[in-house]
Design an enzyme around this catalytic site. Structure first.
Site, PDB file in Angstrom:
ATOM      1  N   THR A 196      -0.177  -4.166   5.543  1.00 18.72           N
ATOM      2  CA  THR A 196       0.187  -4.439   4.151  1.00 18.72           C
ATOM      3  C   THR A 196       1.686  -4.263   3.959  1.00 18.72           C
ATOM      4  O   THR A 196       2.277  -3.352   4.536  1.00 18.72           O
ATOM      5  CB  THR A 196      -0.525  -3.429   3.232  1.00 18.72           C
ATOM      6  OG1 THR A 196      -1.916  -3.680   3.322  1.00 18.72           O
ATOM      7  CG2 THR A 196      -0.075  -3.535   1.794  1.00 18.72           C
ATOM      8  N   ASP A 227      -7.837  -1.017   0.227  1.00 15.86           N
ATOM      9  CA  ASP A 227      -7.164  -0.004  -0.592  1.00 15.86           C
ATOM     10  C   ASP A 227      -6.004  -0.571  -1.404  1.00 15.86           C
ATOM     11  O   ASP A 227      -5.649  -0.047  -2.464  1.00 15.86           O
ATOM     12  CB  ASP A 227      -6.590   1.093   0.318  1.00 15.86           C
ATOM     13  CG  ASP A 227      -5.553   0.513   1.274  1.00 15.86           C
ATOM     14  OD1 ASP A 227      -5.856  -0.505   1.941  1.00 15.86           O
ATOM     15  OD2 ASP A 227      -4.434   1.047   1.343  1.00 15.86           O
TER      16      ASP A 227
HETATM   17  N1  ASP Z   1      -4.572  -1.755   3.845  1.00 15.69           N
HETATM   18  C1  ASP Z   1      -4.959  -3.122   3.986  1.00 15.69           C
HETATM   19  C2  ASP Z   1      -6.420  -3.266   3.869  1.00 15.69           C
HETATM   20  O1  ASP Z   1      -7.127  -2.554   4.502  1.00 15.69           O
HETATM   21  C3  ASP Z   1      -4.541  -3.788   5.219  1.00 15.69           C
HETATM   22  C4  ASP Z   1      -3.391  -3.213   5.944  1.00 15.69           C
HETATM   23  O2  ASP Z   1      -2.541  -2.565   5.476  1.00 15.69           O
HETATM   24  O3  ASP Z   1      -3.268  -3.420   7.099  1.00 15.69           O
HETATM   25  O4  ASP Z   1      -6.841  -4.118   3.186  1.00 15.69           O
END
Ligand code: ASP
Length: 336
Positions: A196, A227
């Site tokens: 993210t 999240d």
């Molecule tokens: N946190 C994000 C999710 O799980 C993806 C990521 O940060 O890699 O949707």
């Protein structure tokens, strides 16, 4: 800008330094004016403002956010503009246009934004719109709601002038097709398949905003929400205290309400670094934690302009634009 120059500018423009442990503000201009800004320096920590940090090596995003802040825009504008750079980059397969799809081949985006007053807007499971972060901002500013999901979010975006696009690039489609042949249709959980972009900024008024945007876990089940768009999990801002944002396996961040935890730990006196480490500790110390198989990383800043970052595994980094330097810094990590 160096402190010496700031003082010179301050005396020329009538800028006053605030006292105590509060930030010294560029008091003549409120964010959104387009007049040029003097750097502002926290009296205690000597940290020059503005300040931008982001998850991973996204120096084009921190650069863009910085440019916004140097125009004396608000931290809210800065974090939105920074996210938009990553969302428009089709080579970035974890965010926006070009993101990896869910297991059915649909690119679905999650994003959220929080302003200095703690207002929050988010979209979840949004399809066909590159700039999910701007839709999230519109949800915050133009609706009585906090979160719009799926088709409703898309309809709202289209009604508000966003363009419908196919976000599945040839590169992401090819990888997804290759994944399908061996995957047995199971969502893939590992250290590498998620990233993210989360950005936190403090403007020349010392006000903090945050944003994050993602296409989520690659090859997730249809309808899965991570999240990132959930307040307190993927992102939290309390302008009295500081802010934190997460990246990595969203399920683990959700279960520990990681970003809220970090801000509350900072409120109790922990540094951003200590708070990030404790939040990672909450994940890895759970009795059934499978942490060897997934990554989570946090970044945080406090109201004094101090920053911290920490991850479970090697490989995480934080981009930081401060004092006219745009750097990518490798993170310390738990599994040595
Ligand atoms: N946190 C994000 C999710 O799980 C993806 C990521 O940060 O890699 O949707």
């Amino acid at each position: 800008m160096k402190r010496r120059n700031f003082i010179k500018n301050a005396s020329l423009t009538g800028v006053a330094l605030a006292v105590g442990n509060t930030l010294a503000h560029c008091a003549t201009n409120s964010p959104k004016d387009n007049s040029s800004s003097a750097a502002v320096i926290d009296k205690k920590t000597k940290v020059p403002l503005p300040l931008v940090i982001a998850t991973w090596d996204v120096r084009q995003s921190t650069q863009r956010a910085w440019e916004e802040l140097k125009k004396n825009s608000s931290s809210l504008d800065a974090v939105e503009q920074g996210c938009k750079i990553a969302e428009a980059d089709k080579k970035n397969q974890t965010v926006g246009n070009g993101g990896r799809p869910d297991r059915d081949g649909h690119v679905t985006l999650d994003a959220c934004i929080i302003n200095k007053n703690g207002n929050y807007g988010a979209v979840v499971d949004l399809e066909h719109i590159t700039h999910a972060i701007s839709v999230a901002r519109k949800v915050m500013e133009d609706t009585p709601h906090c979160i719009l999901a799926g088709k409703g979010a898309e309809k709202f975006a289209l009604e508000n002038g966003f363009k419908a696009e196919n976000l599945l690039t040839e590169a992401s489609k090819k990888e997804w097709e290759a994944w399908k042949t061996k995957s047995n249709y199971h969502p893939k959980i590992n250290i590498e398949n998620h990233d993210t972009i989360g950005i936190l900024a403090m403007d020349n008024n010392g006000d903090i905003s945050g944003a994050c945007t993602t296409s989520g876990l690659a090859y997730k089940m249809a309808g899965r929400v991570g999240d990132s768009p959930i307040i307190g999990a993927g992102l939290f801002v309390d302008n009295e205290v500081g802010a934190a944002v997460a990246t990595g396996l969203g399920e683990e961040v959700l279960k520990t309400v990681g970003s809220f935890l970090i801000v509350e730990l900072m409120r109790q006196g922990k540094t951003p670094q200590e708070a990030c480490e404790e939040a990672i500790g909450r994940i890895v110390n759970k009795p059934d934690s499978n942490y060897k198989n997934f990554q989570v990383g946090y970044i945080a800043m406090n109201k004094k302009g101090e920053t911290g970052f920490y991850a479970i595994h090697k490989g995480f980094s934080m981009s930081k634009f401060n004092d006219d330097k745009n750097e990518n810094l490798p993170s310390d990590y738990y599994v040595k």
